[in-house]
Design a protein around this motif. Structure first.
Motif, short mmCIF file in Angstrom:
data_model
loop_
_atom_site.label_atom_id
_atom_site.label_comp_id
_atom_site.label_asym_id
_atom_site.label_seq_id
_atom_site.Cartn_x
_atom_site.Cartn_y
_atom_site.Cartn_z
N LYS A 123 17.63 -5.67 12.77
CA LYS A 123 16.25 -6.08 12.50
C LYS A 123 15.31 -5.58 13.60
O LYS A 123 14.20 -5.13 13.33
CB LYS A 123 16.16 -7.59 12.36
N ALA A 124 15.74 -5.61 14.85
CA ALA A 124 14.91 -5.17 15.97
C ALA A 124 14.76 -3.64 16.03
O ALA A 124 13.82 -3.13 16.65
CB ALA A 124 15.48 -5.68 17.28
N CYS A 125 15.67 -2.90 15.41
CA CYS A 125 15.61 -1.44 15.43
C CYS A 125 14.79 -0.87 14.27
O CYS A 125 14.53 0.34 14.24
CB CYS A 125 17.02 -0.85 15.38
N PHE A 126 14.40 -1.71 13.35
CA PHE A 126 13.64 -1.28 12.17
C PHE A 126 12.18 -1.19 12.58
O PHE A 126 11.40 -2.12 12.42
CB PHE A 126 13.88 -2.29 11.03
N ARG A 127 11.80 -0.04 13.16
CA ARG A 127 10.47 0.14 13.78
C ARG A 127 9.78 1.40 13.29
O ARG A 127 10.42 2.37 12.90
CB ARG A 127 10.62 0.24 15.30
N CYS A 128 8.46 1.39 13.39
CA CYS A 128 7.64 2.55 13.07
C CYS A 128 7.91 3.64 14.10
O CYS A 128 7.89 3.38 15.31
CB CYS A 128 6.16 2.17 13.06
N HIS A 129 8.15 4.83 13.64
CA HIS A 129 8.41 5.97 14.52
C HIS A 129 7.19 6.30 15.37
O HIS A 129 7.32 6.78 16.50
CB HIS A 129 8.80 7.19 13.67
N HIS A 130 6.00 6.03 14.86
CA HIS A 130 4.76 6.39 15.54
C HIS A 130 4.32 5.34 16.57
O HIS A 130 4.09 5.66 17.72
CB HIS A 130 3.65 6.62 14.51
N CYS A 148 5.02 2.49 9.63
CA CYS A 148 4.25 1.39 9.06
C CYS A 148 3.28 2.02 8.05
O CYS A 148 2.98 3.22 8.13
CB CYS A 148 3.51 0.60 10.15
N ARG A 149 2.77 1.23 7.12
CA ARG A 149 1.88 1.79 6.10
C ARG A 149 0.65 2.49 6.69
O ARG A 149 0.31 3.58 6.25
CB ARG A 149 1.47 0.71 5.11
N PRO A 150 -0.04 1.89 7.67
CA PRO A 150 -1.23 2.58 8.20
C PRO A 150 -0.92 3.95 8.81
O PRO A 150 -1.65 4.91 8.58
CB PRO A 150 -1.75 1.62 9.27
N HIS A 151 0.17 4.06 9.54
CA HIS A 151 0.49 5.36 10.14
C HIS A 151 1.03 6.34 9.12
O HIS A 151 0.78 7.54 9.22
CB HIS A 151 1.45 5.19 11.33
N TYR A 152 1.74 5.88 8.13
CA TYR A 152 2.19 6.77 7.06
C TYR A 152 0.97 7.37 6.35
O TYR A 152 0.90 8.57 6.13
CB TYR A 152 3.07 6.00 6.07
N GLN A 210 -2.07 7.63 7.51
CA GLN A 210 -2.80 8.46 8.45
C GLN A 210 -2.14 9.83 8.60
O GLN A 210 -2.81 10.86 8.63
CB GLN A 210 -2.88 7.77 9.81
N LEU A 211 -0.83 9.86 8.67
CA LEU A 211 -0.12 11.10 8.94
C LEU A 211 0.15 11.96 7.72
O LEU A 211 0.16 13.18 7.80
CB LEU A 211 1.21 10.79 9.63
N PHE A 212 0.35 11.33 6.54
CA PHE A 212 0.79 12.10 5.39
C PHE A 212 -0.15 12.11 4.20
O PHE A 212 -0.03 12.96 3.34
CB PHE A 212 2.17 11.61 4.93
N LYS A 213 -1.07 11.18 4.11
CA LYS A 213 -1.97 11.15 2.97
C LYS A 213 -3.35 11.69 3.30
O LYS A 213 -4.22 11.74 2.48
CB LYS A 213 -2.10 9.73 2.43
N ARG A 214 -3.56 12.11 4.54
CA ARG A 214 -4.88 12.54 4.99
C ARG A 214 -5.41 13.71 4.18
O ARG A 214 -6.58 13.77 3.87
CB ARG A 214 -4.82 12.91 6.46
N THR A 215 -4.58 14.66 3.82
CA THR A 215 -5.05 15.85 3.13
C THR A 215 -5.59 15.56 1.74
O THR A 215 -6.35 16.34 1.21
CB THR A 215 -3.94 16.90 3.03
#
Length: 98
Positions: free
Chosen positions: A34-41, A60-64, A66-71
């Protein structure tokens, strides 16, 4: 008659250490503590209800977004792309050449 506890051989995808049932979390067919389940960013702890993954990397949803849906954003301006202007609306004054 004593029964022996059979240890688990399941390893955490993030830290590669043994994961016991009380601390086990499974996402995308991968096992985590559970403690290792973290956002990479941002490294914030994730929950099954608020994570996204891309090619096995957790976000996490906000960083996903930001990083992948921006285009796909309508707000993004693409440099070098000519702007398409709407044609002017015809005015009520029409001139005819007779």
């Amino acid at each position: 008659m004593a029964t022996l506890f059979a240890g688990t051989t399941q390893k955490c995808t993030a830290c590669n250490k043994t994961v016991y049932l009380v601390d086990k979390l499974t996402a995308d067919t991968r096992i985590y503590h559970k403690a290792c389940f973290r956002c990479h960013h941002c490294r914030n702890t994730l929950k099954l209800s608020n994570y996204c993954s891309f090619e096995g990397v957790l976000y996490c949803r906000p960083h996903y977004d930001q990083l992948f849906k921006r285009t796909g954003s309508l707000d993004k301006s693409f440099e070098g792309t000519p702007k398409i202007l709407k044609p002017e609306r015809p005015t009520s004054e029409v001139s005819y050449n007779n």
